[in-house]
Write a protein that holds these residues in place. Structure first.
Motif, PDB file in Angstrom:
ATOM      1  N   PHE A 197       0.835  -1.188   0.000  1.00  0.00           N
ATOM      2  CA  PHE A 197       0.000   0.000   0.000  1.00  0.00           C
ATOM      3  C   PHE A 197       0.880   1.252   0.000  1.00  0.00           C
ATOM      4  O   PHE A 197       1.862   1.323   0.744  1.00  0.00           O
ATOM      5  N   ILE A 198       0.503   2.215  -0.812  1.00  0.00           N
ATOM      6  CA  ILE A 198       1.185   3.505  -0.816  1.00  0.00           C
ATOM      7  C   ILE A 198       0.217   4.548  -0.274  1.00  0.00           C
ATOM      8  O   ILE A 198      -0.877   4.743  -0.816  1.00  0.00           O
ATOM      9  N   SER A 199       0.607   5.185   0.819  1.00  0.00           N
ATOM     10  CA  SER A 199      -0.218   6.219   1.439  1.00  0.00           C
ATOM     11  C   SER A 199       0.194   7.557   0.863  1.00  0.00           C
ATOM     12  O   SER A 199       1.327   8.011   1.036  1.00  0.00           O
ATOM     13  N   ALA A 200      -0.726   8.184   0.137  1.00  0.00           N
ATOM     14  CA  ALA A 200      -0.383   9.423  -0.567  1.00  0.00           C
ATOM     15  C   ALA A 200      -1.571  10.372  -0.592  1.00  0.00           C
ATOM     16  O   ALA A 200      -2.732   9.945  -0.559  1.00  0.00           O
ATOM     17  N   HIS A 201      -1.259  11.667  -0.646  1.00  0.00           N
ATOM     18  CA  HIS A 201      -2.308  12.673  -0.800  1.00  0.00           C
ATOM     19  C   HIS A 201      -2.860  12.630  -2.220  1.00  0.00           C
ATOM     20  O   HIS A 201      -2.139  12.385  -3.187  1.00  0.00           O
ATOM     21  N   TRP A 202      -4.181  12.877  -2.335  1.00  0.00           N
ATOM     22  CA  TRP A 202      -4.887  12.860  -3.625  1.00  0.00           C
ATOM     23  C   TRP A 202      -5.834  14.045  -3.641  1.00  0.00           C
ATOM     24  O   TRP A 202      -6.483  14.349  -2.644  1.00  0.00           O
ATOM     25  N   ASP A 203      -5.926  14.694  -4.785  1.00  0.00           N
ATOM     26  CA  ASP A 203      -6.711  15.930  -4.868  1.00  0.00           C
ATOM     27  C   ASP A 203      -8.219  15.706  -4.958  1.00  0.00           C
ATOM     28  O   ASP A 203      -9.006  16.655  -5.032  1.00  0.00           O
ATOM     29  N   GLY A 204      -8.656  14.444  -4.965  1.00  0.00           N
ATOM     30  CA  GLY A 204     -10.088  14.151  -4.953  1.00  0.00           C
ATOM     31  C   GLY A 204     -10.743  14.093  -6.318  1.00  0.00           C
ATOM     32  O   GLY A 204     -11.949  13.864  -6.419  1.00  0.00           O
ATOM     33  N   THR A 205      -9.974  14.260  -7.393  1.00  0.00           N
ATOM     34  CA  THR A 205     -10.573  14.261  -8.735  1.00  0.00           C
ATOM     35  C   THR A 205     -10.418  12.912  -9.416  1.00  0.00           C
ATOM     36  O   THR A 205      -9.390  12.234  -9.279  1.00  0.00           O
ATOM     37  N   THR A 206     -11.434  12.538 -10.181  1.00  0.00           N
ATOM     38  CA  THR A 206     -11.377  11.302 -10.958  1.00  0.00           C
ATOM     39  C   THR A 206     -10.311  11.406 -12.041  1.00  0.00           C
ATOM     40  O   THR A 206      -9.670  10.407 -12.387  1.00  0.00           O
ATOM     41  N   GLU A 207     -10.096  12.608 -12.553  1.00  0.00           N
ATOM     42  CA  GLU A 207      -9.084  12.820 -13.606  1.00  0.00           C
ATOM     43  C   GLU A 207      -7.697  12.409 -13.115  1.00  0.00           C
ATOM     44  O   GLU A 207      -6.969  11.680 -13.798  1.00  0.00           O
ATOM     45  N   VAL A 254      -0.488  18.194  -0.277  1.00  0.00           N
ATOM     46  CA  VAL A 254      -0.647  18.426  -1.717  1.00  0.00           C
ATOM     47  C   VAL A 254      -0.695  17.083  -2.428  1.00  0.00           C
ATOM     48  O   VAL A 254      -0.022  16.121  -2.038  1.00  0.00           O
ATOM     49  N   CYS A 255      -1.494  17.015  -3.478  1.00  0.00           N
ATOM     50  CA  CYS A 255      -1.688  15.777  -4.234  1.00  0.00           C
ATOM     51  C   CYS A 255      -0.364  15.273  -4.786  1.00  0.00           C
ATOM     52  O   CYS A 255       0.440  16.037  -5.327  1.00  0.00           O
ATOM     53  N   VAL A 256      -0.153  13.974  -4.658  1.00  0.00           N
ATOM     54  CA  VAL A 256       1.101  13.355  -5.072  1.00  0.00           C
ATOM     55  C   VAL A 256       1.342  13.502  -6.578  1.00  0.00           C
ATOM     56  O   VAL A 256       2.492  13.499  -7.032  1.00  0.00           O
ATOM     57  N   TYR A 257       0.275  13.671  -7.361  1.00  0.00           N
ATOM     58  CA  TYR A 257       0.433  13.786  -8.814  1.00  0.00           C
ATOM     59  C   TYR A 257       0.239  15.206  -9.324  1.00  0.00           C
ATOM     60  O   TYR A 257       1.083  15.744 -10.034  1.00  0.00           O
ATOM     61  N   SER A 258      -0.869  15.853  -8.916  1.00  0.00           N
ATOM     62  CA  SER A 258      -1.206  17.161  -9.490  1.00  0.00           C
ATOM     63  C   SER A 258      -0.613  18.331  -8.727  1.00  0.00           C
ATOM     64  O   SER A 258      -0.490  19.434  -9.268  1.00  0.00           O
ATOM     65  N   GLY A 259      -0.286  18.120  -7.454  1.00  0.00           N
ATOM     66  CA  GLY A 259       0.210  19.227  -6.622  1.00  0.00           C
ATOM     67  C   GLY A 259      -0.897  20.102  -6.080  1.00  0.00           C
ATOM     68  O   GLY A 259      -0.638  21.077  -5.369  1.00  0.00           O
ATOM     69  N   ALA A 260      -2.149  19.739  -6.378  1.00  0.00           N
ATOM     70  CA  ALA A 260      -3.295  20.523  -5.873  1.00  0.00           C
ATOM     71  C   ALA A 260      -3.502  20.217  -4.392  1.00  0.00           C
ATOM     72  O   ALA A 260      -3.044  19.192  -3.882  1.00  0.00           O
ATOM     73  N   PRO A 261      -4.221  21.099  -3.671  1.00  0.00           N
ATOM     74  CA  PRO A 261      -4.447  20.888  -2.239  1.00  0.00           C
ATOM     75  C   PRO A 261      -5.189  19.571  -1.967  1.00  0.00           C
ATOM     76  O   PRO A 261      -6.039  19.143  -2.753  1.00  0.00           O
ATOM     77  N   SER A 262      -4.861  18.954  -0.833  1.00  0.00           N
ATOM     78  CA  SER A 262      -5.480  17.693  -0.420  1.00  0.00           C
ATOM     79  C   SER A 262      -5.717  17.744   1.085  1.00  0.00           C
ATOM     80  O   SER A 262      -4.964  18.383   1.814  1.00  0.00           O
ATOM     81  N   THR A 263      -6.766  17.056   1.543  1.00  0.00           N
ATOM     82  CA  THR A 263      -7.093  17.072   2.975  1.00  0.00           C
ATOM     83  C   THR A 263      -6.872  15.726   3.659  1.00  0.00           C
ATOM     84  O   THR A 263      -7.023  15.612   4.854  1.00  0.00           O
ATOM     85  N   GLN A 264      -6.498  14.692   2.874  1.00  0.00           N
ATOM     86  CA  GLN A 264      -6.379  13.364   3.467  1.00  0.00           C
ATOM     87  C   GLN A 264      -5.546  12.449   2.571  1.00  0.00           C
ATOM     88  O   GLN A 264      -5.588  12.531   1.350  1.00  0.00           O
ATOM     89  N   ARG A 265      -4.818  11.548   3.216  1.00  0.00           N
ATOM     90  CA  ARG A 265      -4.110  10.519   2.476  1.00  0.00           C
ATOM     91  C   ARG A 265      -5.052   9.362   2.137  1.00  0.00           C
ATOM     92  O   ARG A 265      -5.963   9.041   2.909  1.00  0.00           O
ATOM     93  N   VAL A 266      -4.836   8.746   0.990  1.00  0.00           N
ATOM     94  CA  VAL A 266      -5.577   7.555   0.588  1.00  0.00           C
ATOM     95  C   VAL A 266      -4.567   6.447   0.306  1.00  0.00           C
ATOM     96  O   VAL A 266      -3.361   6.698   0.231  1.00  0.00           O
ATOM     97  N   LEU A 267      -5.061   5.223   0.153  1.00  0.00           N
ATOM     98  CA  LEU A 267      -4.169   4.088  -0.111  1.00  0.00           C
ATOM     99  C   LEU A 267      -4.245   3.651  -1.556  1.00  0.00           C
ATOM    100  O   LEU A 267      -5.320   3.292  -2.059  1.00  0.00           O
ATOM    101  N   PHE A 268      -3.107   3.689  -2.216  1.00  0.00           N
ATOM    102  CA  PHE A 268      -2.972   3.179  -3.585  1.00  0.00           C
ATOM    103  C   PHE A 268      -2.298   1.818  -3.548  1.00  0.00           C
ATOM    104  O   PHE A 268      -1.519   1.513  -2.633  1.00  0.00           O
ATOM    105  N   ALA A 269      -2.560   0.988  -4.564  1.00  0.00           N
ATOM    106  CA  ALA A 269      -1.819  -0.275  -4.722  1.00  0.00           C
ATOM    107  C   ALA A 269      -2.168  -0.892  -6.063  1.00  0.00           C
ATOM    108  O   ALA A 269      -3.209  -0.565  -6.655  1.00  0.00           O
ATOM    109  N   LYS A 270      -1.308  -1.744  -6.545  1.00  0.00           N
ATOM    110  CA  LYS A 270      -1.718  -2.654  -7.626  1.00  0.00           C
ATOM    111  C   LYS A 270      -2.561  -3.728  -6.975  1.00  0.00           C
ATOM    112  O   LYS A 270      -2.348  -4.090  -5.826  1.00  0.00           O
ATOM    113  N   ALA A 271      -3.534  -4.243  -7.708  1.00  0.00           N
ATOM    114  CA  ALA A 271      -4.507  -5.133  -7.060  1.00  0.00           C
ATOM    115  C   ALA A 271      -4.940  -6.281  -7.959  1.00  0.00           C
ATOM    116  O   ALA A 271      -4.791  -6.237  -9.178  1.00  0.00           O
ATOM    117  N   TYR A 272      -5.495  -7.299  -7.302  1.00  0.00           N
ATOM    118  CA  TYR A 272      -6.112  -8.414  -8.027  1.00  0.00           C
ATOM    119  C   TYR A 272      -7.522  -8.029  -8.425  1.00  0.00           C
ATOM    120  O   TYR A 272      -8.189  -7.287  -7.725  1.00  0.00           O
TER     121      TYR A 272
END
Length: 492
Positions: free
Chosen positions: A438-448, A474-492
């Motif tokens: 799991f990668i814990s990272a900030h995300w800007d909340g957009t589907t894009e 700040v979002c790990v990809y876009s640099g936009a403001p973020s309020t919470q970390r989410v969990l990313f991963a490759k998955a089955y």
């Protein structure tokens, strides 16, 4: 037997496929993408089913059964749900075969037997169930309606893998109706907690409870709760989901109730389910290069006794002691098998039960009879010890508890050490490729942004953890403001 398995470090996918088949859990069938669950595998599923069924009933749910076929018009009624499953549907178009006049002994579909309306083989049962609920719900007195169904479903998957993704699979699906939004949300959360408790206490698999993002939600849901687990290869597995459906299905099927005040209102709904994918989670979380490793709470046999002898006289003497042990253990609710087959040698049996993941193995030979001891072998640690006959029951009962706890603790230690916080996208990609998990990272909340990260890395947002504190970033990809970390991963 077990020594013929491909090592996990060499090819994890091949190891998994070989293990499922060699441990006698399941095999591919003559039907493309469908599996045969063999008796040993089904015995594990039955234990899962029995425990979940007990937990459902303790929370006020009842079992019912609904048709396998869903008229296409009903399936279309909730557009978002129909669209979400459309590409996976199997459809019945005719109701009769006839003899092929051009090929003796062959059958063809009778073109005169076309159905007036096609029938969808259920990929999920919301449509047929909510059409039924319309006749069951009239008043607030009929609510809440708490129904569960044990069934099979069909999703026409193109790429399949035993237990993890098959065209037909077994599951349970709960479908509930409530008078208020708050009650329905509480129900969805409750059932997600039931799943988490079951998976952790019985499968010994630690999970993270969270919410799915909008793009990952169940088609037709307003909110999807989930439990996410981490497999030994660093990939995530969705172990269960529970959906707050709002009033979407109630409006699609016009399911209303009279309130205490006499007003007509649409009900609020949930649905929730786990499937035979849990078998995949069980296998991939605990098993090793020697074979399956089963937690005692789900093992078809928690203990197996293997006699070691040279002649019938020795076997008779060992059998007398073994049967005493069997009876004593069963009095303490331990499932035990005495394998006195004379068709296989003890060494072969040791390998077989190691491959099949039996938690404890007891070996008894002539010298053990003299010393009034037995040899106890643990599957989880592959360690052995000699135990006095008088202490066997007490030792076995305690060891089974220890094994269950050890498997959970080992899996949790691995999971926790594979949750990595990252601050930027370069770090994100590096961790994904070198460490996984799991990668814990900030995300800007957009589907894009979510879709772009998936496109570039194949990693998805597994969940927005319910226990994660809010924190500015700040979002790990876009640099936009973020309020919470989410969990990313490759998955089955």
């Amino acid at each position: 037997m077990g020594k013929n398995l491909t090592k996990r470090s060499e090819d994890y996918s091949k190891w998994y496929n070989e293990l499922v088949v060699k441990a006698d859990l399941a095999e591919n069938s003559a039907v493309r993408g469908c599996m045969v669950i063999k008796p040993y595998g089904f015995a594990i599923w039955e234990k899962m089913q029995a425990e979940l069924d007990r937990m459902f009933k303790e929370t006020g749910h009842q079992n019912a059964y609904f048709p396998l076929f869903v008229p296409k018009s009903l399936f279309e009624a909730e557009e978002k749900n129909a669209e979400g499953f459309a590409k996976e549907c199997a459809v019945v178009t005719h109701y009769r075969l006839k003899t092929d006049p051009d090929n003796e002994g062959k059958l063809i579909v009778d073109p005169e037997a076309k159905l007036q309306e096609e029938l969808v083989v259920r990929p999920t049962s919301e449509a047929i169930i909510w059409n039924t609920y319309k006749g069951w719900i009239q008043s607030y007195r009929d609510l809440p309606l708490l129904i569960n169904q044990w069934a099979n479903v069909v999703r026409w998957e193109m790429r399949t893998r035993l237990f993890l993704r098959t065209a037909e699979f077994l599951w349970q699906e709960g479908h509930t109706a409530h008078a208020t939004k708050e009650e329905a949300i509480a129900e969805a959360d409750l059932m997600n907690n039931v799943y988490a408790t079951f998976v952790e206490n019985f499968l010994a698999v630690p999970v993270i409870k969270g919410l799915k993002t909008e793009s990952e939600r169940f088609a037709g849901a307003d909110e999807t709760f989930c439990i996410e687990a981490l497999m030994q290869d660093g990939k995530a597995l969705q172990a269960g989901t529970s959906h707050f459906l709002g009033q979407n299905f109630a409006k699609a099927f016009d399911v209303k109730f009279a309130t205490k005040e006499g007003k007509q209102e649409h009900v609020w709904a949930t649905s929730w389910g786990v499937s035979t994918r849990l078998m995949g989670a069980l296998i991939m979380t605990h098993s090793d290069d020697q074979g399956l490793v089963l937690p005692p709470n789900l093992a078809p046999y928690q203990v197996v006794i293997v006699p070691i002898y040279r002649n019938q006289e020795q076997l008779d003497a060992i059998s007398q002691v073994a049967n005493e042990i069997v009876n004593d253990l069963r009095l303490h609710n331990v499932t035990v098998k005495f394998d006195n087959r004379d068709t296989h040698k003890p060494g072969w049996k040791f390998n077989e039960y190691e491959l099949k993941g039996v938690p404890l193995r007891i070996g008894i030979g002539p010298k053990d009879l003299e010393k009034r001891t037995v040899e106890l072998a643990r599957r989880d640690t592959l360690t052995k010890e000699f135990v006095a006959k008088e202490a066997i029951v007490e030792t076995v009962v305690q060891l089974l508890k220890d094994i269950q706890e050890n498997l959970y603790d080992k899996a949790k230690t691995y999971r926790d050490s594979h949750i990595t916080e990252v601050q930027n996208f370069d770090e994100f990609k590096d961790i994904l490729e070198t460490k996984g998990g799991f990668i814990s990272a900030h995300w800007d909340g957009t589907t894009e942004t979510e879709n772009k990260i998936k496109e570039l890395t194949k990693a998805t947002i597994r969940c927005i953890p319910l226990e994660n504190p809010k924190e500015d970033g700040v979002c790990v990809y876009s640099g936009a403001p973020s309020t919470q970390r989410v969990l990313f991963a490759k998955a089955y």
